[in-house]
Design an enzyme around this catalytic site. Structure first.
Site, PDB file in Angstrom:
ATOM      1  N   LYS A 279       0.839  -1.197   0.000  1.00  0.00           N
ATOM      2  CA  LYS A 279       0.000   0.000   0.000  1.00  0.00           C
ATOM      3  C   LYS A 279       0.875   1.248   0.000  1.00  0.00           C
ATOM      4  O   LYS A 279       2.012   1.207   0.470  1.00  0.00           O
ATOM      5  CB  LYS A 279      -0.851   0.020   1.280  1.00  0.00           C
ATOM      6  CG  LYS A 279      -1.989  -0.973   1.300  1.00  0.00           C
ATOM      7  CD  LYS A 279      -2.812  -0.809   2.571  1.00  0.00           C
ATOM      8  CE  LYS A 279      -3.938  -1.819   2.638  1.00  0.00           C
ATOM      9  NZ  LYS A 279      -4.975  -1.634   1.616  1.00  0.00           N
ATOM     10  N   ARG A 353     -10.198 -11.615   2.248  1.00  0.00           N
ATOM     11  CA  ARG A 353     -10.995 -12.740   1.724  1.00  0.00           C
ATOM     12  C   ARG A 353     -10.222 -14.047   1.796  1.00  0.00           C
ATOM     13  O   ARG A 353     -10.809 -15.113   1.930  1.00  0.00           O
ATOM     14  CB  ARG A 353     -11.457 -12.396   0.297  1.00  0.00           C
ATOM     15  CG  ARG A 353     -10.340 -12.181  -0.668  1.00  0.00           C
ATOM     16  CD  ARG A 353     -10.792 -11.438  -1.922  1.00  0.00           C
ATOM     17  NE  ARG A 353     -10.848  -9.987  -1.727  1.00  0.00           N
ATOM     18  CZ  ARG A 353     -11.222  -9.126  -2.658  1.00  0.00           C
ATOM     19  NH1 ARG A 353     -11.598  -9.552  -3.848  1.00  0.00           N
ATOM     20  NH2 ARG A 353     -11.257  -7.834  -2.409  1.00  0.00           N
TER      21      ARG A 353
HETATM   22  N1  BES Z   1      -8.141  -3.733   4.536  1.00  0.00           N
HETATM   23  C1  BES Z   1      -8.274  -3.379   3.178  1.00  0.00           C
HETATM   24  C2  BES Z   1      -9.575  -2.636   2.880  1.00  0.00           C
HETATM   25  C3  BES Z   1      -9.639  -1.208   3.323  1.00  0.00           C
HETATM   26  C4  BES Z   1      -8.973  -0.228   2.641  1.00  0.00           C
HETATM   27  C5  BES Z   1     -10.453  -0.844   4.373  1.00  0.00           C
HETATM   28  C6  BES Z   1      -9.072   1.087   3.027  1.00  0.00           C
HETATM   29  C7  BES Z   1     -10.558   0.459   4.742  1.00  0.00           C
HETATM   30  C8  BES Z   1      -9.880   1.435   4.082  1.00  0.00           C
HETATM   31  C9  BES Z   1      -8.267  -4.620   2.299  1.00  0.00           C
HETATM   32  O1  BES Z   1      -7.453  -5.643   2.748  1.00  0.00           O
HETATM   33  C10 BES Z   1      -7.744  -4.203   0.975  1.00  0.00           C
HETATM   34  O2  BES Z   1      -6.615  -3.805   0.902  1.00  0.00           O
HETATM   35  N2  BES Z   1      -8.593  -4.296  -0.042  1.00  0.00           N
HETATM   36  C11 BES Z   1      -8.214  -3.904  -1.357  1.00  0.00           C
HETATM   37  C12 BES Z   1      -8.794  -4.905  -2.313  1.00  0.00           C
HETATM   38  C13 BES Z   1      -8.303  -4.743  -3.735  1.00  0.00           C
HETATM   39  C14 BES Z   1      -6.823  -5.078  -3.829  1.00  0.00           C
HETATM   40  C15 BES Z   1      -9.108  -5.636  -4.639  1.00  0.00           C
HETATM   41  C16 BES Z   1      -8.787  -2.519  -1.604  1.00  0.00           C
HETATM   42  O3  BES Z   1      -9.913  -2.232  -1.185  1.00  0.00           O
HETATM   43  O4  BES Z   1      -8.090  -1.705  -2.194  1.00  0.00           O
HETATM   44 MN    MN Z   2      -5.469  -5.425   2.068  1.00  0.00          MN
END
Ligand code: BES
Ligand code: MN
Ligand code: ZN
Length: 498
Positions: A279, A353
């Protein structure tokens, strides 16, 4: 803070502070009128002076009103009488707590019957007031060397009713509101803790402590146990981390053990860096809240055990970090889940997931009545619904309706998104049974579609709390959601016959 219910009208009571309502424009509620009568029009004169006209969320603190037995009277503005709804009720409670906090009052009486909601009974007002007061007083200063001041002096709030008819229901609502508030407090503490403290092992220890204090059964599976079972998907997320993953199982029996339980599965990523699909740095600290689903399962189980609710509940928490390292899963890796289905990990940041799917398969062994998973799963959910509303997706409409209703009742609301088959195709993989991402479109739905491949054997709902579990910015911190929704759902289930 202590709470009590009392059947009482204000003219005969004595105390440090009475809290009574005033509608716009300067229209006194019944208890304000009762006090005004023994004060021989004193309140009316003060209102006529123009210092307070009853606008919503305003307040006016009065001292030594002649004829009354209270040291202070706090007038709370309720806005226009016709427009008095839940939101203004809660704002009035907020204004009351904020005004009392500025005083030396330790003990106040709030005349709840002054707040005439047509669609809610007094029991609802009682539990909402208790939850609001507990939230108002919540502080997280365990990581500060000196606790910050500005703690309210208020030690006791007495909620007054004008008749006896609802007092039994209100006593029960008080206990349930308190249990929800305590559950939220646990959930918030766990969310707010730093990620170097709140690790998977720390969550396991919390579960064990909860089991001890509330007579629950606890089991913690270690990585070697998960390997034996074949939880290749969960372990693929954990393999980049120095912190060992845990699968935490808590069992609460309020009914005979033969009764099929409701299973709650909570995402417990104690820190989500994204893994190799790293990230960006900005706000990455907030990924310590990525275990909020897990924390809400612990908070809800605590609430249910505190109420001694007649219902069986199993909590399952897959807990891990998601870290980059030489050992971490790479985009393109194919892993085998506990269900036997193979998964192509196209993005290591879609890790929630990957841990949930194995926990959801594990849930099958409990022959669950229903399974609900709670997860900070997708940034897309924040884009779709913002920070007020939890995303809900389900393979069972009746279950979805029950969850929506519980959210509505407690003001911890969710909104349903479709889980139609059309979306399933987006998860196609050329190399495995399924890919772990579905592209940019409908990210919340494709994430739920992924989970749905592992929940075919039971009635299931998914709550995406990415937007609701914590606040960012100046008020950064856990919200304790969706403990109210989940606890209310379980309360409702304990009454229903099917
Ligand atoms: N924990 C995150 C989701 C999240 C992001 C919650 C920002 C709250 C604020 C999750 O693990 C994640 O990174 N999801 C990705 C999925 C994508 C790679 C398909 C996302 O939402 O960007
Ligand atoms: Mn994530
Ligand atoms: Zn995550």
């Amino acid at each position: 803070m202590d709470f009590a219910i009392k059947v009482a009208t204000p003219e005969k009571q004595r105390g440090a502070c009475a809290v009574v309502g005033v509608f716009e424009t300067r229209k006194m509620t019944e208890s304000a009128k009762a006090l005004d009568k023994i004060a021989q029009g004193h309140l009316k004169n003060i209102l006529a002076s123009g210092d307070m006209d009853g606008k919503a969320s305003t307040s006016l603190l009065l001292h030594n009103i002649p004829g009354t037995l209270f040291k202070r009277i706090l007038l709370i503005g309720l806005g226009k009488e016709q427009e008095f709804k839940e939101k203004i009720f809660l704002a009035a409670i907020g204004a009351t707590l904020a005004a009392l906090q500025k005083t030396a009052v330790t003990d106040a009486m709030l005349f709840l019957s002054d707040f005439p909601l047509k669609t809610r009974d007094n029991a609802w007002k009682v539990s909402q007031t208790v939850i609001a007061a507990a939230n108002h007083q919540y502080r997280f200063d365990q990581l500060k060397s000196k606790p910050e001041t500005e703690i309210s002096n208020l030690k006791k709030l007495t909620l007054c009713l004008d008749n006896r008819a609802e007092s039994v229901a209100c006593e029960e609502a008080l206990q349930r509101g308190l249990a929800i508030a305590h559950g939220m407090c646990l959930t918030k503490d766990l969310g707010n803790l730093a990620p170097n403290i709140c690790t998977p092992a720390y969550l396991a220890k919390q579960a064990k402590d909860l089991a001890k204090s509330h007579k629950l059964k606890v089991t913690v599976l270690e990585e070697k146990d998960m390997e034996k079972l074949g939880m290749g998907s969960l372990l693929s997320v954990a393999q980049g981390s120095e912190q060992p993953a845990k699968l935490i199982v808590l069992e609460y029996y309020g009914l005979s053990k033969k009764d099929n339980p409701i299973v709650l599965v909570g995402k417990g990523v104690t820190f989500d860096t994204g893994g190799i699909s790293l990230k960006p740095a900005a706000e990455m600290d907030e990924m310590k809240f990525d275990m909020s689903g897990a924390a809400s399962v612990l908070g809800t189980l605590q609430a249910v055990a505190e109420i001694k609710l007649p219902v069986n509940v199993v909590g399952i928490i897959p807990a891990t970090e998601n870290m980059p390292s030489g050992k971490a899963t790479k985009p393109g890796d194919v892993v085998t889940s506990l269900s036997g289905q193979t998964i192509e990990v196209l993005n290591t940041d879609a890790e929630g997931r990957l841990i949930l799917c194995d926990a959801l398969t594990y849930a099958e062994r409990y022959n669950p009545k229903v399974v609900i998973d709670i997860a900070t799963l997708t940034g897309a959910c924040v884009i779709a619904l913002g920070n007020f509303t939890t995303g809900l997706l389900s393979n069972d409409d009746k279950l979805a309706q029950a969850l929506l209703a519980a959210g509505e009742h407690t003001g911890d609301r969710a909104w349903q998104l479709p889980l139609w088959d059309e979306y399933q195709d987006l998860l196609r993989s050329n190399f495995a049974d399924i890919a772990n991402i579905g592209g940019r479109a409908a990210g919340t739905i494709t994430a739920a579609c992924f989970l749905s491949r592992f929940t075919k054997k039971y009635r299931w709902a998914h709550l995406d709390i990415a937007g609701t579990a914590w606040k960012s910015g100046k008020e950064k911190g856990s919200t304790g959601r969706p403990v109210p929704l989940l606890t209310q759902f379980l309360i409702d289930q304990s009454k229903s016959t099917d």
